[in-house]
Design an enzyme around this catalytic site. Structure first.
Site, PDB file in Angstrom:
ATOM      1  N   ALA A 130       0.842  -1.204   0.000  1.00  0.00           N
ATOM      2  CA  ALA A 130       0.000   0.000   0.000  1.00  0.00           C
ATOM      3  C   ALA A 130       0.869   1.243   0.000  1.00  0.00           C
ATOM      4  O   ALA A 130       1.970   1.250   0.547  1.00  0.00           O
ATOM      5  CB  ALA A 130      -0.912   0.003   1.225  1.00  0.00           C
ATOM      6  N   LYS A 186       9.859 -13.027   6.388  1.00  0.00           N
ATOM      7  CA  LYS A 186       9.654 -11.656   5.891  1.00  0.00           C
ATOM      8  C   LYS A 186      10.762 -10.741   6.407  1.00  0.00           C
ATOM      9  O   LYS A 186      11.233  -9.852   5.685  1.00  0.00           O
ATOM     10  CB  LYS A 186       8.264 -11.147   6.330  1.00  0.00           C
ATOM     11  CG  LYS A 186       7.932  -9.785   5.754  1.00  0.00           C
ATOM     12  CD  LYS A 186       6.614  -9.722   5.039  1.00  0.00           C
ATOM     13  CE  LYS A 186       6.491  -8.493   4.151  1.00  0.00           C
ATOM     14  NZ  LYS A 186       5.584  -7.479   4.633  1.00  0.00           N
ATOM     15  N   ASN A 194      15.637  -3.868   1.974  1.00  0.00           N
ATOM     16  CA  ASN A 194      15.362  -2.485   2.391  1.00  0.00           C
ATOM     17  C   ASN A 194      16.644  -1.688   2.633  1.00  0.00           C
ATOM     18  O   ASN A 194      16.811  -0.602   2.066  1.00  0.00           O
ATOM     19  CB  ASN A 194      14.464  -2.455   3.640  1.00  0.00           C
ATOM     20  CG  ASN A 194      13.102  -3.087   3.391  1.00  0.00           C
ATOM     21  OD1 ASN A 194      12.847  -3.620   2.322  1.00  0.00           O
ATOM     22  ND2 ASN A 194      12.241  -3.037   4.386  1.00  0.00           N
TER      23      ASN A 194
HETATM   24  P1  NAD Z   1       2.835   4.643   7.189  1.00  0.00           P
HETATM   25  O1  NAD Z   1       3.976   5.500   7.627  1.00  0.00           O
HETATM   26  O2  NAD Z   1       2.179   4.912   5.879  1.00  0.00           O
HETATM   27  O3  NAD Z   1       1.683   4.696   8.308  1.00  0.00           O
HETATM   28  C1  NAD Z   1       1.950   4.752   9.665  1.00  0.00           C
HETATM   29  C2  NAD Z   1       0.933   5.693  10.286  1.00  0.00           C
HETATM   30  O4  NAD Z   1       1.123   5.700  11.707  1.00  0.00           O
HETATM   31  C3  NAD Z   1       1.083   7.153   9.824  1.00  0.00           C
HETATM   32  O5  NAD Z   1      -0.135   7.594   9.249  1.00  0.00           O
HETATM   33  C4  NAD Z   1       1.407   7.908  11.094  1.00  0.00           C
HETATM   34  O6  NAD Z   1       0.838   9.219  11.142  1.00  0.00           O
HETATM   35  C5  NAD Z   1       0.802   7.002  12.145  1.00  0.00           C
HETATM   36  N1  NAD Z   1       1.334   7.239  13.487  1.00  0.00           N
HETATM   37  C6  NAD Z   1       2.606   7.499  13.870  1.00  0.00           C
HETATM   38  N2  NAD Z   1       2.649   7.720  15.201  1.00  0.00           N
HETATM   39  C7  NAD Z   1       1.374   7.569  15.653  1.00  0.00           C
HETATM   40  C8  NAD Z   1       0.782   7.683  16.938  1.00  0.00           C
HETATM   41  N3  NAD Z   1       1.514   8.004  18.028  1.00  0.00           N
HETATM   42  N4  NAD Z   1      -0.541   7.472  17.056  1.00  0.00           N
HETATM   43  C9  NAD Z   1      -1.297   7.162  15.971  1.00  0.00           C
HETATM   44  N5  NAD Z   1      -0.788   7.060  14.728  1.00  0.00           N
HETATM   45  C10 NAD Z   1       0.537   7.261  14.573  1.00  0.00           C
HETATM   46  O7  NAD Z   1       3.374   3.147   7.273  1.00  0.00           O
HETATM   47  P2  NAD Z   1       2.829   1.866   6.462  1.00  0.00           P
HETATM   48  O8  NAD Z   1       3.524   1.802   5.152  1.00  0.00           O
HETATM   49  O9  NAD Z   1       1.358   1.839   6.526  1.00  0.00           O
HETATM   50  O10 NAD Z   1       3.439   0.689   7.342  1.00  0.00           O
HETATM   51  C11 NAD Z   1       2.871   0.294   8.600  1.00  0.00           C
HETATM   52  C12 NAD Z   1       3.522  -1.023   9.016  1.00  0.00           C
HETATM   53  O11 NAD Z   1       3.190  -2.031   8.046  1.00  0.00           O
HETATM   54  C13 NAD Z   1       5.057  -0.992   9.055  1.00  0.00           C
HETATM   55  O12 NAD Z   1       5.524  -1.854  10.059  1.00  0.00           O
HETATM   56  C14 NAD Z   1       5.462  -1.525   7.690  1.00  0.00           C
HETATM   57  O13 NAD Z   1       6.763  -2.078   7.670  1.00  0.00           O
HETATM   58  C15 NAD Z   1       4.390  -2.588   7.497  1.00  0.00           C
HETATM   59  N6  NAD Z   1       4.103  -2.948   6.096  1.00  0.00           N
HETATM   60  C16 NAD Z   1       3.977  -1.987   5.140  1.00  0.00           C
HETATM   61  C17 NAD Z   1       3.650  -2.373   3.831  1.00  0.00           C
HETATM   62  C18 NAD Z   1       3.433  -1.335   2.755  1.00  0.00           C
HETATM   63  O14 NAD Z   1       3.343  -1.725   1.567  1.00  0.00           O
HETATM   64  N7  NAD Z   1       3.264  -0.067   3.049  1.00  0.00           N
HETATM   65  C19 NAD Z   1       3.489  -3.732   3.521  1.00  0.00           C
HETATM   66  C20 NAD Z   1       3.597  -4.688   4.541  1.00  0.00           C
HETATM   67  C21 NAD Z   1       3.904  -4.276   5.829  1.00  0.00           C
END
Ligand code: NAD
Length: 311
Positions: A130, A186, A194
């Site tokens: 995403a 993973k 990364n």
């Molecule tokens: P992202 O940075 O897009 O989203 C994280 C969100 O957390 C942000 O919107 C941020 O504002 C919020 N946040 C930060 N501090 C906060 C707090 N104190 N309270 C509430 N919200 C808070 O990250 P993402 O890409 O969605 O990734 C999230 C997790 O999923 C990570 O561990 C990532 O490694 C994993 N992941 C991501 C993907 C991908 O394709 N993006 C795929 C698989 C796994």
């Protein structure tokens, strides 16, 4: 189900949007006010292989403003923000609330244990991708899956309900008794690709330019898998190797979020990926020289707020 998503960035918004579309009661909790405001006024714009639509039957707010205790709280902050996010959402974790983490890296369950008992924690991995393309807008293309289990390893009706809700939302979820194998596989993939892309400031396919790229990525992945085996977790090295080689050929132009974070001057998940592997390797006496060097290089870039390649 009543579902709250703590950290509604790229993944949290995708999951929240799909769960709301499937009829679950969804609340997105985040601290990005521009994103929250956009969702509040226009709904969440979701772009997938099934087209573009606006999801309006969900709420979005700061954690402190929420009062409803959900059946399921899905934590989707970056790993280094879990503890702060949980502190602001602690009041939402009731006696029957289960908490799910599908975050990348190691240590995600340990971050939840102070606020919710292990038998109410679900842990897993997801291969859904995403991207947040702007406030209130999320995009995800291609297929994915979720593998998850209760952190104490027990099957339960609550686990079955959560798996059903996620599958019903189109997210292809399975309960998996070897979830720790999936987590480590993973981590091996992420620990290789990364930081390499981050240090090189290049997308994943650039690692295919010469044979040293895949060879180095595979060396790192194999170090990580050796650590998993030393802790007693069965892992499939052939599958991880195939995934790494496939990504280098197929993920054209894709910049891992670790690289995107460094380029934007944000902290990265290096500590919960390579950092946690190095710490576990030390405890078990497993050499991980490549994994450790990459960790040190990313720490240097991150600590100095440097873009890779900056003068
Ligand atoms: P992202 O940075 O897009 O989203 C994280 C969100 O957390 C942000 O919107 C941020 O504002 C919020 N946040 C930060 N501090 C906060 C707090 N104190 N309270 C509430 N919200 C808070 O990250 P993402 O890409 O969605 O990734 C999230 C997790 O999923 C990570 O561990 C990532 O490694 C994993 N992941 C991501 C993907 C991908 O394709 N993006 C795929 C698989 C796994």
């Amino acid at each position: 189900m009543d579902i709250a998503i703590l950290g509604a960035g790229a993944m949290g918004s995708l999951f929240g949007g799909l769960l709301a579309q499937a009829g679950e009661h969804v609340t997105l909790l985040d601290i990005n006010d521009a994103h929250l405001d956009a969702i509040g006024t226009q709904g969440l714009q979701l772009e997938t292989d099934h087209g573009e639509r606006r999801i309006r039957n969900l709420q979005a707010m700061r954690p402190g403003a929420a009062t409803r205790r959900p059946d399921l709280l899905i934590v989707f902050t970056k790993a280094m923000h879990t503890r702060a996010a949980l502190a602001s959402a602690r009041h939402l974790i009731g006696p029957s609330t289960h908490v799910l983490t599908l975050q990348n890296g190691l240590g995600n369950v340990e971050a939840l244990v102070p606020v919710v008992p292990r038998e109410r924690i679900f842990v897993g991995v997801t291969t859904w991708p995403a991207d947040l393309t702007g406030p209130g807008r999320v995009r995800s293309h291609g297929a994915g899956a979720i593998r998850m289990m209760t952190a104490d390893g027990a099957q339960s009706p609550a686990l079955a309900r959560a798996v059903h809700a996620l599958t019903n939302a189109g997210l292809n979820c399975h309960a998996d008794e070897n979830v720790w194998g999936a987590v480590w596989e993973k981590v091996a993939f992420n620990a290789a690709l990364n930081p390499l892309c981050t240090v090189l400031n290049r997308p994943v396919d650039a690692l295919g330019a010469v044979e040293d790229g895949p060879a180095l990525a595979l060396a790192i992945a194999n170090e990580v898998l050796a650590v998993a085996r030393a802790t007693g977790i069965p892992v499939d090295a052939a599958k991880v190797g195939d995934n790494v080689r496939h990504a280098i050929v197929a993920h054209c132009g894709h910049k891992p979020s670790m690289l995107q974070d460094v380029l934007a001057g944000r902290p990265t998940e290096i500590e919960s990926i390579n950092g946690a592997v190095v710490a576990t390797a030390r405890r078990h006496g497993v050499p991980v020289p490549h994994t450790e060097t990459l960790m040190q290089l990313v720490r240097l870039l991150q600590a100095q707020g440097l873009s890779p390649g900056a003068p």
